[in-house]
Design an enzyme around this catalytic site. Sequence first.
Site, PDB file in Angstrom:
ATOM      1  N   HIS A 120      37.949  38.514  38.514  1.00  0.00           N
ATOM      2  CA  HIS A 120      38.933  38.448  37.419  1.00  0.00           C
ATOM      3  C   HIS A 120      40.333  38.456  38.009  1.00  0.00           C
ATOM      4  O   HIS A 120      40.569  39.001  39.102  1.00  0.00           O
ATOM      5  CB  HIS A 120      38.744  39.594  36.422  1.00  0.00           C
ATOM      6  CG  HIS A 120      39.097  40.956  36.948  1.00  0.00           C
ATOM      7  ND1 HIS A 120      40.362  41.496  36.841  1.00  0.00           N
ATOM      8  CD2 HIS A 120      38.347  41.894  37.573  1.00  0.00           C
ATOM      9  CE1 HIS A 120      40.375  42.709  37.374  1.00  0.00           C
ATOM     10  NE2 HIS A 120      39.159  42.977  37.829  1.00  0.00           N
ATOM     11  N   ASP A 122      43.193  39.141  35.870  1.00  0.00           N
ATOM     12  CA  ASP A 122      44.124  39.936  35.070  1.00  0.00           C
ATOM     13  C   ASP A 122      44.260  41.308  35.724  1.00  0.00           C
ATOM     14  O   ASP A 122      43.453  41.690  36.579  1.00  0.00           O
ATOM     15  CB  ASP A 122      43.650  40.064  33.625  1.00  0.00           C
ATOM     16  CG  ASP A 122      42.314  40.769  33.479  1.00  0.00           C
ATOM     17  OD1 ASP A 122      41.408  40.487  34.302  1.00  0.00           O
ATOM     18  OD2 ASP A 122      42.150  41.589  32.554  1.00  0.00           O
ATOM     19  N   GLU A 187      39.265  41.016  31.938  1.00  0.00           N
ATOM     20  CA  GLU A 187      38.333  42.059  32.358  1.00  0.00           C
ATOM     21  C   GLU A 187      38.889  43.444  32.068  1.00  0.00           C
ATOM     22  O   GLU A 187      38.142  44.355  31.684  1.00  0.00           O
ATOM     23  CB  GLU A 187      38.037  41.925  33.854  1.00  0.00           C
ATOM     24  CG  GLU A 187      36.919  42.835  34.369  1.00  0.00           C
ATOM     25  CD  GLU A 187      37.401  44.226  34.766  1.00  0.00           C
ATOM     26  OE1 GLU A 187      36.559  45.127  34.896  1.00  0.00           O
ATOM     27  OE2 GLU A 187      38.635  44.406  34.951  1.00  0.00           O
ATOM     28  N   ASP A 216      34.463  43.737  42.896  1.00  0.00           N
ATOM     29  CA  ASP A 216      35.477  44.312  42.002  1.00  0.00           C
ATOM     30  C   ASP A 216      35.419  45.840  42.045  1.00  0.00           C
ATOM     31  O   ASP A 216      35.567  46.505  41.034  1.00  0.00           O
ATOM     32  CB  ASP A 216      35.246  43.805  40.574  1.00  0.00           C
ATOM     33  CG  ASP A 216      36.380  44.177  39.638  1.00  0.00           C
ATOM     34  OD1 ASP A 216      37.496  44.427  40.129  1.00  0.00           O
ATOM     35  OD2 ASP A 216      36.163  44.232  38.417  1.00  0.00           O
TER      36      ASP A 216
END
Length: 494
Positions: A120, A122, A187, A216
Site C-alpha cells: 500500500h 497511503d 490500507e 507490511d
Amino acid sequence: MKIMFTLIICALVLQMTTQAPTSDTELLFNYIDKNQDTFVQTLKEWVAIQSDSSRSALFGEVMQMVNVTAEKIRSLGGDVELADVGSQQMPDGEILQLPPVILAELPKDANKPTLCIYGHVDVQPAKKEDGWLTEPYVLTEINGNLYGRGATDNKGPVLAWLHAVEAYQALKQDLPVNIKFIIEGVEEIGSYGLDTLTKQRNDTFFADVDYIVISDNIWISNKPGLTYGTRGDCYFFVEVSGGKQSLHSGTHGGSLHEPMADLIALLDSLVDAKGQILVPGIYDDVAPLTEEERKLYENIQFDLEEHKNNIGVTRLVYDKKEDVLMHYWRYPSLSIHGIQGAFADPGSKTVIPNKVIGKFSMRQVPNMDPVVVEKQVAEYLHEIFAKRNSSNTLKISMPIAAKAWVANVDDPQFVAARRAIKTVFGVEPDMIREGSTIPIAWNFQDVTKKSIMMLPIGGADDGEHSAKEKISRSNYIEGTKLFAAFFYELAQLR
C-alpha cells in the site's frame, strides 16, 4: 626445477577451476549496491507525496501516489489496471470515491510460478508538531536512518520490490518467477473495497497465482524475521449521551447523571492492571499453548532491555521474554484510544459534555470470531451500564472487524524465504508473529486459498505510525537484495 614449474602450473589450474565465477545473484547485489543512492532518491520523491488516507482533503495526494506507483510499474514493462472499488461512507458521514487499486502484471512465462506482491502507498497522518524532529514529508538521512512518513510503512518496501525487479531487467536477467502486483491506497483506514475486489477477481487475476507475499510489518529485533501470523482487530465506539446540550458544571454538577462519568466507568471495566480483558468469555476460543509452539518463543532473539528502550518505557507488565512475546502475538489484548467530545484543549473549561464517545480496540487471535466478540462486549457493557442506573443512553458499535491470520511455516514459500534471508544476511530468520492487524492477509487466505506469507524488511525500531518513522538505509538496500534472492529461491523450489 621442471618438477617445481609443473607443480606451480597445476596449482594455478586448480585455483582457476575451483574459484567460482561471479553468480547471477552477486551481480544483482552489486547492481543494487551501486544504485542505492538512486533508490534512496526515489523513496524521497515518494515520501514527499502526502498520501494520508485518513483525511478526505488529501485524497488527491493519495490518487497522485497511486498514479506514480502505476507509472513506475509500467516503466518495468508491467500491464497496469486501475481497478475501481467504488465509494465509501466515512466515519464523519461523508461519502467519498475511493482511490483505485493497482492490479498489475509483468510479462509472464507459463512454465514459471507466479508470485503476487501486495503493498500500500497511503500513510498515517503526520504533522511536525506531533513531535517529529524532521519534516515528516521530507526524507531525511541521519546516522544511516531514513526518516519520513511512509519510509517503512509501506513505501520503502513497495519500492524495494520494484527495485529488485529493476535489477534483473538492468542486467538483462530473466525474472525467475512471474510477478503480479496488487497495491492499494486506503490500507491505513481499513482497505475499503479490497476484500470485494479480491472476491470479484479470484477467478481471473488470482487464478494463476501460486504465492502471495506481503511486506507490511517489521522484525522483532535487529535479526531478520519471517512472519507467519497476525492478530485481528475489533474496534469499538461506546457512545453515552445525555441532554440536548452541554452544561455548566457549577450550575448543574451533582444534580444529574453525567455522560463522561458513565463512560469512564464503562472503559474502566474492560481491562485490569495486568492487561487481562474482563469481558466474560473472551478467552474461551484462544488456542491452548502447545509445547511445540512454546519452543518457538524460546529460540527468538529478543532483548527486553533494548525493547523497552526502543519504546521508551522503564517497565513492562511481564518480565520474561516468552511472556511478553506471547502477549504481543498469541493472546488477545484491549487498548483504550481516546474520548471524542471531551474537552482536550490546553487550559481549563468547566463543561459537562452532553455526549461523549469512547474508542477502544481488541486485538484478536486465531479462532476468535469478531461476531462473537461484538456480542460479548455489547452484553457486558450494557450489564455494567444498567448497574449504574443512569438516565443517559448507551450505544455501542463496531465499525472495524478484522480476523487474525496464521500460516503453515513449512509451506514452500517460507522455505524459499528462509534460504533468501540466509543468503543475504547470513543467518536463519526468527519465525515471528505480528501483534498488529493486517486484514488483507486473512482475506487473501480466506478468498483465494493461496499460500500467504509476510516477508518484512523493517527494523524493530522503525517506529511505524509514530513521529519517528524511519527505515535504515541498510534495511532498505539489503531488503531489496532479499527480494531479488527470494525470486530466485522460489523458482528453485518449482
